[in-house]
Scaffold this active site. Structure first.
Site, PDB file in Angstrom:
ATOM      1  N   TYR A  98      44.217 -14.795  45.964  1.00  0.00           N
ATOM      2  CA  TYR A  98      42.926 -14.249  46.390  1.00  0.00           C
ATOM      3  C   TYR A  98      41.819 -14.401  45.351  1.00  0.00           C
ATOM      4  CZ  TYR A  98      45.555 -12.271  50.237  1.00  0.00           C
ATOM      5  OH  TYR A  98      46.338 -12.119  51.352  1.00  0.00           O
ATOM      6  N   PHE A 105      52.621  -4.303  47.309  1.00  0.00           N
ATOM      7  CA  PHE A 105      51.420  -4.137  48.121  1.00  0.00           C
ATOM      8  C   PHE A 105      51.645  -4.497  49.583  1.00  0.00           C
ATOM      9  CE2 PHE A 105      51.148  -8.319  46.042  1.00  0.00           C
ATOM     10  CZ  PHE A 105      51.049  -9.162  47.144  1.00  0.00           C
ATOM     11  N   ASP A 106      52.776  -5.115  49.891  1.00  0.00           N
ATOM     12  CA  ASP A 106      53.029  -5.505  51.279  1.00  0.00           C
ATOM     13  C   ASP A 106      54.478  -5.909  51.450  1.00  0.00           C
ATOM     14  OD1 ASP A 106      52.545  -6.095  53.914  1.00  0.00           O
ATOM     15  OD2 ASP A 106      51.546  -7.996  53.539  1.00  0.00           O
ATOM     16  N   ILE A 158      46.896 -18.263  52.513  1.00  0.00           N
ATOM     17  CA  ILE A 158      46.452 -18.607  51.162  1.00  0.00           C
ATOM     18  C   ILE A 158      47.190 -19.858  50.666  1.00  0.00           C
ATOM     19  CG2 ILE A 158      45.661 -16.307  50.496  1.00  0.00           C
ATOM     20  CD1 ILE A 158      48.342 -15.750  49.268  1.00  0.00           C
ATOM     21  N   TYR A 160      59.136 -11.224  54.105  1.00  0.00           N
ATOM     22  CA  TYR A 160      58.623 -11.344  52.735  1.00  0.00           C
ATOM     23  C   TYR A 160      58.353  -9.963  52.154  1.00  0.00           C
ATOM     24  CZ  TYR A 160      54.173  -9.838  54.487  1.00  0.00           C
ATOM     25  OH  TYR A 160      53.191  -9.063  55.045  1.00  0.00           O
ATOM     26  N   PHE A 219      55.990 -13.142  45.380  1.00  0.00           N
ATOM     27  CA  PHE A 219      56.506 -12.972  46.740  1.00  0.00           C
ATOM     28  C   PHE A 219      57.961 -13.416  46.815  1.00  0.00           C
ATOM     29  CE2 PHE A 219      51.964 -13.404  47.711  1.00  0.00           C
ATOM     30  CZ  PHE A 219      51.789 -12.424  48.683  1.00  0.00           C
TER      31      PHE A 219
END
Length: 280
Positions: free
Chosen positions: A238, A194-195, A212, A184, A254
């Protein structure tokens, strides 16, 4: 994503420190107030011309301690200036120098009161900024999702999750109770990454019901071998708390590839699952 749930405060803190240090090293010196310039010149004159001038353990240690203190103070003040609190660098240096020789323009009571007042002002300003930012993110996210839902190929579920199919696999679909392995990449709606397990070249494995809500729902829509793009409203991500580098009330995007489904959860599956996304 060693899994999407809570923030590693240590990782987040280290990221701030490292980023701050890099910014300090890359930032050119700027002209400032006369007092600040004078203090900087004085400090430069006293410092070794190059690292080669640090000949002893004591010199190197002393310089390293000074550098660490200076960078910490600089990074802290830069962040607090964003809150509208600006302090005089020359007076900070005066306080440090007086502290080293155990002198003070303030009594202990005055010093304690001044620091307490400063903390209160910063905390109040920080809380206001956080609330303002969260409200702005909520409005931006709502507008983004409204426009995104109109795009060709985007499907919206009852929960508000939006997704589009990039490629469709032919394998089975997972249940919420399954272990899954995925690749991902996660971004904010402005494109900030961010990731990414893809960048780490390491797929993520986790129990699907320990992440989540947007992930738990979305990945169950996928066949093994599929690649989807998900748009998660903040309440499916979040929420008001945010996580690490993810601001409060952020819509998250994502791209997810479902690689495989596992049969059993690991022994520690009931423990809180953390993700690289939340660690940053």
């Amino acid at each position: 994503m060693k899994q999407i749930l809570k923030v590693s405060l240590l990782a987040a803190a280290m990221a701030v420190v490292i980023t701050g240090c890099q910014q300090d090293e890359q930032k050119p010196a700027a002209a400032g107030k006369a007092a600040e310039a004078k203090a900087e010149v004085k400090a430069d004159a006293a410092a070794p011309a190059a690292s080669g001038a640090l000949k002893t353990f004591e010199e190197t240690s002393a310089y390293a301690i000074g550098q660490s203190m200076g960078r910490y103070i600089s990074n802290t003040l830069e962040r607090q200036q964003e809150l509208g609190v600006k302090l005089d660098n020359a007076m900070i240096m005066k306080g440090v120098q007086d502290g080293l020789v155990k002198k003070s323009l303030l009594s202990e009571e005055q010093l304690e009161k001044a620091l307490k007042n400063y903390d209160q002002k910063i905390n109040k300003a920080s809380a206001k900024k956080a609330a303002d930012d969260a409200k702005a993110n909520l409005e931006k996210g709502k507008k983004f999702l409204e426009e995104n839902a109109k795009k060709k190929g985007v499907t919206v579920t009852k929960s508000g999750l939006q997704y589009e199919v990039i490629s469709e696999g032919k394998g089975p679909k997972p249940k919420a109770s399954d272990m899954v392995k995925v690749h991902y990449t996660g971004t904010l709606i402005n494109g900030t990454k961010f990731d990414s397990s893809v960048d780490r070249k390491e797929p993520a494995e986790f129990p699907l019901d320990h992440v989540i809500p947007g992930w738990t729902e979305g990945v169950q829509l996928m066949n093994v071998g599929s690649k989807y793009k998900f748009y998660l409203p903040s309440e499916l991500a979040y929420g008001e708390q945010g996580a690490g580098s993810i601001p409060a009330n952020s819509v998250l995007v994502f791209e997810v590839e479902l690689l495989s489904i596992g049969k059993d959860k690991p022994a520690d599956a009931n423990a809180e699952v953390k993700t690289e996304a939340a660690k940053k």
